[in-house]
Design a protein around this motif. Structure first.
Motif, PDB file in Angstrom:
ATOM      1  N   VAL A 178       4.749  27.724  19.920  1.00  0.00           N
ATOM      2  CA  VAL A 178       5.546  26.251  19.745  1.00  0.00           C
ATOM      3  C   VAL A 178       5.386  25.797  18.473  1.00  0.00           C
ATOM      4  CG1 VAL A 178       5.377  23.862  20.350  1.00  0.00           C
ATOM      5  CG2 VAL A 178       4.911  25.686  22.348  1.00  0.00           C
ATOM      6  N   LYS A 181       5.942  21.946  13.722  1.00  0.00           N
ATOM      7  CA  LYS A 181       6.579  20.703  13.535  1.00  0.00           C
ATOM      8  C   LYS A 181       6.918  19.783  14.638  1.00  0.00           C
ATOM      9  CE  LYS A 181       8.939  22.634   9.140  1.00  0.00           C
ATOM     10  NZ  LYS A 181      10.291  22.846   8.605  1.00  0.00           N
ATOM     11  N   LEU A 182       7.002  20.424  15.572  1.00  0.00           N
ATOM     12  CA  LEU A 182       7.352  19.476  16.878  1.00  0.00           C
ATOM     13  C   LEU A 182       5.966  18.805  17.443  1.00  0.00           C
ATOM     14  CD1 LEU A 182       9.784  21.611  19.132  1.00  0.00           C
ATOM     15  CD2 LEU A 182      10.223  19.412  17.751  1.00  0.00           C
ATOM     16  N   GLU A 184       3.823  17.857  15.080  1.00  0.00           N
ATOM     17  CA  GLU A 184       3.661  17.003  14.014  1.00  0.00           C
ATOM     18  C   GLU A 184       4.331  15.771  14.381  1.00  0.00           C
ATOM     19  OE1 GLU A 184       3.314  18.380   9.840  1.00  0.00           O
ATOM     20  OE2 GLU A 184       5.000  17.447  10.037  1.00  0.00           O
ATOM     21  N   LEU A 185       5.659  15.985  14.988  1.00  0.00           N
ATOM     22  CA  LEU A 185       6.649  14.890  15.430  1.00  0.00           C
ATOM     23  C   LEU A 185       6.105  14.150  16.331  1.00  0.00           C
ATOM     24  CD1 LEU A 185       9.551  13.700  15.506  1.00  0.00           C
ATOM     25  CD2 LEU A 185       9.780  15.167  17.837  1.00  0.00           C
ATOM     26  N   ARG A 187       2.982  13.491  16.837  1.00  0.00           N
ATOM     27  CA  ARG A 187       1.839  12.666  16.436  1.00  0.00           C
ATOM     28  C   ARG A 187       2.713  11.419  15.681  1.00  0.00           C
ATOM     29  NH1 ARG A 187      -1.533  16.203  12.359  1.00  0.00           N
ATOM     30  NH2 ARG A 187      -2.911  14.069  11.626  1.00  0.00           N
ATOM     31  N   THR A 188       3.689  11.626  15.148  1.00  0.00           N
ATOM     32  CA  THR A 188       4.199  10.563  14.644  1.00  0.00           C
ATOM     33  C   THR A 188       4.879   9.762  15.667  1.00  0.00           C
ATOM     34  OG1 THR A 188       6.547  11.355  14.265  1.00  0.00           O
ATOM     35  CG2 THR A 188       5.020  11.680  12.619  1.00  0.00           C
ATOM     36  N   ILE A 200       5.989  18.769  24.951  1.00  0.00           N
ATOM     37  CA  ILE A 200       6.248  19.790  23.943  1.00  0.00           C
ATOM     38  C   ILE A 200       5.690  21.080  24.092  1.00  0.00           C
ATOM     39  CG2 ILE A 200       5.821  20.078  21.491  1.00  0.00           C
ATOM     40  CD1 ILE A 200       7.386  17.575  21.707  1.00  0.00           C
ATOM     41  N   GLY A 204       7.920  24.239  25.752  1.00  0.00           N
ATOM     42  CA  GLY A 204       8.222  25.096  24.442  1.00  0.00           C
ATOM     43  C   GLY A 204       7.547  26.608  24.634  1.00  0.00           C
TER      44      GLY A 204
ATOM     45  N   LEU B  58       0.006  11.885   8.763  1.00  0.00           N
ATOM     46  CA  LEU B  58      -0.134  13.225   9.134  1.00  0.00           C
ATOM     47  C   LEU B  58      -1.025  14.064   8.211  1.00  0.00           C
ATOM     48  CD1 LEU B  58       3.726  13.766   9.756  1.00  0.00           C
ATOM     49  CD2 LEU B  58       1.700  13.688  11.592  1.00  0.00           C
ATOM     50  N   PHE B  76      12.617  12.958   9.647  1.00  0.00           N
ATOM     51  CA  PHE B  76      12.125  14.110   8.801  1.00  0.00           C
ATOM     52  C   PHE B  76      13.432  14.647   8.117  1.00  0.00           C
ATOM     53  CE2 PHE B  76       8.841  13.799  11.672  1.00  0.00           C
ATOM     54  CZ  PHE B  76       7.688  13.965  10.880  1.00  0.00           C
ATOM     55  N   ARG B  80      14.450  17.548  13.727  1.00  0.00           N
ATOM     56  CA  ARG B  80      13.272  17.523  14.548  1.00  0.00           C
ATOM     57  C   ARG B  80      13.376  16.944  15.917  1.00  0.00           C
ATOM     58  NH1 ARG B  80       7.471  17.633  11.200  1.00  0.00           N
ATOM     59  NH2 ARG B  80       8.391  18.726   9.351  1.00  0.00           N
ATOM     60  N   TRP B  84      14.581  20.930  24.102  1.00  0.00           N
ATOM     61  CA  TRP B  84      14.650  20.997  25.512  1.00  0.00           C
ATOM     62  C   TRP B  84      14.916  19.716  26.121  1.00  0.00           C
ATOM     63  CZ3 TRP B  84      10.979  23.964  22.790  1.00  0.00           C
ATOM     64  CH2 TRP B  84       9.673  23.254  22.821  1.00  0.00           C
TER      65      TRP B  84
END
Lengths: 287, 252
Positions: A178, A181-182, A184-185, A187-188, A200, A204, B58, B76, B80, B84
């Motif tokens: 997976v 970067k997703l 990480e997304l 987390r934000t 996710i 994934g 991060l 970003f 991103r 799905w």
């Protein structure tokens, strides 16, 4: 998956090649024809083989004790269906596959989740699974008979064992594949761990898990055939073994055909699932 | 200055971050005031994104003082979007408000994507995907919006449209914005304040007083452009047009 890909090639392949030639009307026609010709052309050799087989049987060149004739097999199949032998055998075998598949599938996926979602889990689960995977699982049959006797349990257990590895390996690889970067997304977006896994990680990993599902179904039927050969008092394997005692090659062939039909059927089911579960990808492929 | 300090949304003191032997941020100081549009310029590898990632929470390995008050949202470089999840579900993902559906619809309407709400992300164009990413960030009504070169992959025409969209959204919602970019003209078109990151610190600061919408050839902007390019170490009298010089990456 492979069949639509082939179809797509068959349809799209000639089209671009034909386009530049379209200026000469004479050549544009044959460019279409091969597609149609191919369909029945592909039936020629199997049908010819069937004819040769039938002729060899009728003339006595191929004795019934080695291989029954196609017509005998067809008649036998009809008889086995009408007297209820075949449906009953299929029901027993399907139950074994279903039980083994569920047990092994759930185990494989749970282990993959444990290994995929944490380093500690990976360290605990993965080395064991990799070692067990190296075992030739058909070689385990003697042990299984000692442990589980000769009833339904060793058959179900062998199917479960065979099924669990492809699902474990593919789901584990899917989770680890997976996109970081997703994560990480997530987390934000302040997603918690449970939400991260649900939204996710699991979706994934799904495409890879479905690959594992197809592999494991193939191997499930294989394991069942082997398990049923060893000892059984019901099911397709029993039917085949019993027929061997009486040199009934027609019944053996019917049993084999049923095995492969069931294998194809379950594969088609997974393909259907794939198509429904991965629409987000098809949207992309369709563009 | 005093009012600005009292209404800061982010305060950074002595931020240091290295990767192996290489120090990327070396005792960096930065204040971001409420509602302020700041652009952060720097060559590639200067640590722009490292700073942004630290502000976004991060980067756990950065040392120094870093205080962010209020909510943060990030857009970003690549949009991103979760492939799905349909566009609306992407925007609603993790949205912790009483009516996420209504908030999502509003955010989509603001970026002009109402009709694409049910689309799969992989079917969106680059501009649509980036607008969806902006909508996702804005739906959170952040006090600090971090933009990590979100326009760099867009074609020139789409970029202009999205620039205007960002300015309009900023005017309505007034988040503090930190835009990381390597495009001097982009910084000049959008920001109140332009910072240049060099050798791990803020090496240069320019305030832009020119009213929006700004014309590219405004005399103040022209002289600012020259100063910023000089601060970035790009010579403007070597026969290069500012456009060409604006993206140091392209010269490699």
């Amino acid at each position: 998956m492979s069949i639509p890909a082939l179809d797509a090639q068959g349809v799209r392949g000639p089209a671009p090649a034909a386009a530049p030639r379209a200026t000469t009307p004479r050549r544009s026609r044959p460019a279409h024809a091969p597609g149609r010709v191919k369909v029945w052309q592909r039936w020629v050799s199997p049908l010819a083989a069937l004819a040769v087989w039938q002729i060899a049987s009728t003339t006595g060149l191929l004795p019934q004790s080695l291989l029954a004739s196609p017509s005998t097999i067809a008649v036998t199949a009809a008889g086995l269906i009408s007297d209820g032998t075949l449906p009953a055998a299929i029901a027993v075998s399907l139950q074994r596959v279903a039980a083994g598949f569920l047990l092994g599938g759930i185990t494989g996926i749970l282990l993959a989740l444990a290994a995929g979602l944490s380093r500690a889990g990976e360290n605990a689960v993965d080395p064991l699974m990799q070692m067990l995977r190296a075992l030739p699982f058909f070689g385990l049959i003697p042990l299984f008979i000692l442990w589980f006797g000769i009833g339904e349990t060793p058959k179900v257990a062998l199917v479960a064992l065979a099924v669990s590895f492809p699902l474990y390996l593919n789901t584990f690889a899917g989770i680890r594949g997976v996109d970081g970067k997703l994560a990480e997304l997530a987390r934000t977006l302040k997603l918690g761990r449970a939400a991260l896994v649900r939204h996710i990680v699991l979706p994934g990993a799904l495409p890879q898990t479905l690959v594992g599902l197809r592999q494991s179904l193939g191997v499930a039927w294989l394991a069942l055939i082997v398990a049923e050969q060893v000892n059984a008092d019901a099911g397709l394997g029993f039917m085949i073994n019993d027929a061997r005692e009486f040199l009934r090659t027609d019944v053996i062939v019917v049993g084999l055909l049923v095995y492969s039909a069931l294998g194809l059927l379950t594969d088609a089911l997974v393909r259907l699932m794939e198509r429904r579960a991965l629409t987000w990808r098809r949207g992309f492929l369709g563009e | 200055m005093a009012t600005r300090i009292s209404r800061r949304v982010a305060t950074v003191r002595g931020l240091t971050r290295g990767f192996g032997e290489r120090t990327v941020l070396a005792g960096l100081d930065l204040d971001i005031a409420h509602g302020e549009f700041t652009a952060l310029l720097g060559r590639s590898g200067s640590g722009k994104s490292t700073l942004l990632r630290a502000l976004a929470g991060l980067d756990g390995a950065a040392e120094g003082e870093l205080e962010v008050t209020g909510s943060v949202a990030v857009a970003f470089q690549e949009p991103r979007l979760v492939p799905w999840k349909r566009v609306d579900a992407n925007i609603a993902l993790g949205l912790d408000v009483p009516d996420p559906g209504e908030r999502t619809r509003r955010a989509l309407a603001e970026v002009g994507l109402t009709e694409r709400a049910g689309a799969w992300p992989l079917t969106l164009s680059g501009g649509e995907a980036q607008r969806a990413s902006l909508a996702r960030a804005l739906a959170r009504e952040p006090e600090l919006l971090l933009l990590d070169e979100p326009f760099s992959a867009l074609d020139a025409l789409t970029r202009i449209t999205v620039h205007q969209l960002v300015l309009r959204l900023w005017a309505v919602h007034r988040p503090a914005v930190l835009l990381v970019t390597h495009d001097v003209d982009e910084a000049l078109a959008l920001a109140d304040r332009v910072l240049v990151l060099h050798e791990g610190r803020i090496a240069h600061e320019e305030l832009i007083g020119v009213a929006r919408p700004r014309h590219r050839d405004h005399p103040d902007l022209t002289s600012l452009r020259t100063r910023l390019l000089t601060a970035l170490g790009v010579s403007t009298d070597a026969g290069l047009t500012p456009d060409r010089a604006a993206t140091p990456e392209e010269q490699r």
